[in-house]
Design an enzyme around this catalytic site. Structure first.
Site, mmCIF file in Angstrom:
data_model
loop_
_atom_site.group_PDB
_atom_site.id
_atom_site.type_symbol
_atom_site.label_atom_id
_atom_site.label_comp_id
_atom_site.label_asym_id
_atom_site.label_seq_id
_atom_site.Cartn_x
_atom_site.Cartn_y
_atom_site.Cartn_z
ATOM 1 N N ASP A 8 0.855 -0.964 0.398
ATOM 2 C CA ASP A 8 0.390 0.440 -0.279
ATOM 3 C C ASP A 8 0.972 1.475 -0.242
ATOM 4 O O ASP A 8 1.664 1.840 0.992
ATOM 5 C CB ASP A 8 -0.695 0.156 1.342
ATOM 6 C CG ASP A 8 -1.855 -1.193 1.869
ATOM 7 O OD1 ASP A 8 -0.801 -2.216 0.865
ATOM 8 O OD2 ASP A 8 -2.928 -1.057 2.009
ATOM 9 N N HIS A 68 -10.366 0.298 0.665
ATOM 10 C CA HIS A 68 -10.360 1.926 0.640
ATOM 11 C C HIS A 68 -10.565 2.098 -0.975
ATOM 12 O O HIS A 68 -10.721 3.376 -0.976
ATOM 13 C CB HIS A 68 -9.113 2.268 1.746
ATOM 14 C CG HIS A 68 -9.402 2.044 2.542
ATOM 15 N ND1 HIS A 68 -10.192 3.008 3.290
ATOM 16 C CD2 HIS A 68 -8.419 1.710 3.250
ATOM 17 C CE1 HIS A 68 -10.138 2.427 4.731
ATOM 18 N NE2 HIS A 68 -8.755 1.419 4.566
ATOM 19 N N HIS A 153 -5.383 -9.443 0.176
ATOM 20 C CA HIS A 153 -5.540 -8.462 1.181
ATOM 21 C C HIS A 153 -6.094 -7.891 1.388
ATOM 22 O O HIS A 153 -8.416 -8.897 2.150
ATOM 23 C CB HIS A 153 -6.408 -6.490 0.176
ATOM 24 C CG HIS A 153 -6.302 -5.636 0.847
ATOM 25 N ND1 HIS A 153 -5.584 -4.636 0.521
ATOM 26 C CD2 HIS A 153 -6.947 -4.709 1.583
ATOM 27 C CE1 HIS A 153 -5.599 -3.688 1.473
ATOM 28 N NE2 HIS A 153 -6.679 -3.725 2.013
#
Ligand SMILES: [Fe+2]
Ligand SMILES: [Fe+2]
Length: 264
Positions: A8, A68, A153
């Site tokens: 990330d 996100h 993830h």
């Protein structure tokens, strides 16, 4: 074939870290292909059109994301733009913007990159990623790929490691993203899958997973606080280099990369 894969990217410090480190890492490792997770690239939350442009300048072959991915409303059209190699977790309901995998060619070889989200410790409830992988591996364009790579993830290292075993021998690599903290368990599993529970983040080194240390207050008070990106101090870059034999689709080596440096 050599892949350089980043976890990330968190906010402006994350973008600065990748922009500063990537040319030297390309020089050092000579990757054939680069993959970068950008779920936190815009102020720590989501993807904006301007930050997507910045990311495209890195010339990665695939940009992955996570829970996100949809946070920046202006960036939602990016997820569905066929000209942008950006994916989000595949195990979301039909109709959610974006796609869960992409394919590209690198030299003579076909590569498929899949993004999946875990279920443990998330506030939402995506489909079971283990079964989702099984279904994806049946798809014609993924079956035709010489190498299949998965950004998993997830929050819990136990779920990530179980997923690694579930995928072992059927994909070339599984790397974790989302926790922003690199784990020290990079290995090639016996079936030939390169694996790490989390590749780690790109962002502020003196931070709480990229956020300001003011977040300590949240733990002292049990009151919710905004994720304010830490803008100052040194930077860190965390990635993995994975070598894959394209003829077998099996990984032959995985090495971790961690760099901490002062910003210019
Ligand atoms: Fe993240
Ligand atoms: Fe995440």
């Amino acid at each position: 074939m050599r892949f350089l894969i980043f976890g990330d990217v968190v906010g402006a410090p994350g973008r600065a870290a990748v922009s500063a480190a990537l040319p030297a890492l390309r020089e050092e490792f000579s990757p054939d292909s680069v993959i970068i997770n950008i779920e936190n690239i815009a102020h720590g939350s989501g993807i904006s059109p301007a930050t997507m442009q910045e990311a495209l300048a890195w010339r990665a072959d695939a940009y992955t994301s996570g829970d996100h991915a949809w946070d920046n409303k202006k960036g939602l059209p990016l997820l569905s733009d066929p000209h942008i190699p950006l994916i989000r977790p595949a195990n979301y309901p039909t109709g959610v913007p974006g796609r869960g995998y992409l394919t590209y060619t690198s030299g003579a070889w076909r590569v498929a990159v899949i993004n999946l989200q875990g279920q443990v410790f998330f506030k939402n409830d995506p489909d079971n990623p283990f079964h989702a992988l099984d279904r994806l591996l049946e798809m014609e364009d993924i079956r035709q790929a010489d190498m299949i790579l998965v950004d998993f993830h997830s929050e819990a290292t136990s779920e990530a490691r179980a997923f690694g075993w579930h995928a072992d021998g059927r994909v070339s690599a599984v790397w974790g993203t989302h926790t922003h903290v690199p784990t020290a368990d990079a290995q090639v599993l016996p079936g030939g899958t390169g694996y790490i529970s989390d590749a780690g983040m790109q962002g502020a080194h003196h931070s709480v997973i990229g956020a300001s240390r003011a977040l300590v207050q949240s733990f002292l008070t049990q009151l919710k606080m905004k994720f304010d990106v830490e803008e100052n101090g040194p930077l860190e870059v965390n990635a993995v280099v994975i070598d894959v034999d394209p003829r077998s689709g099996h990984a032959t080596d995985i090495q971790q990369v961690r760099r901490v440096f002062a910003r210019d």
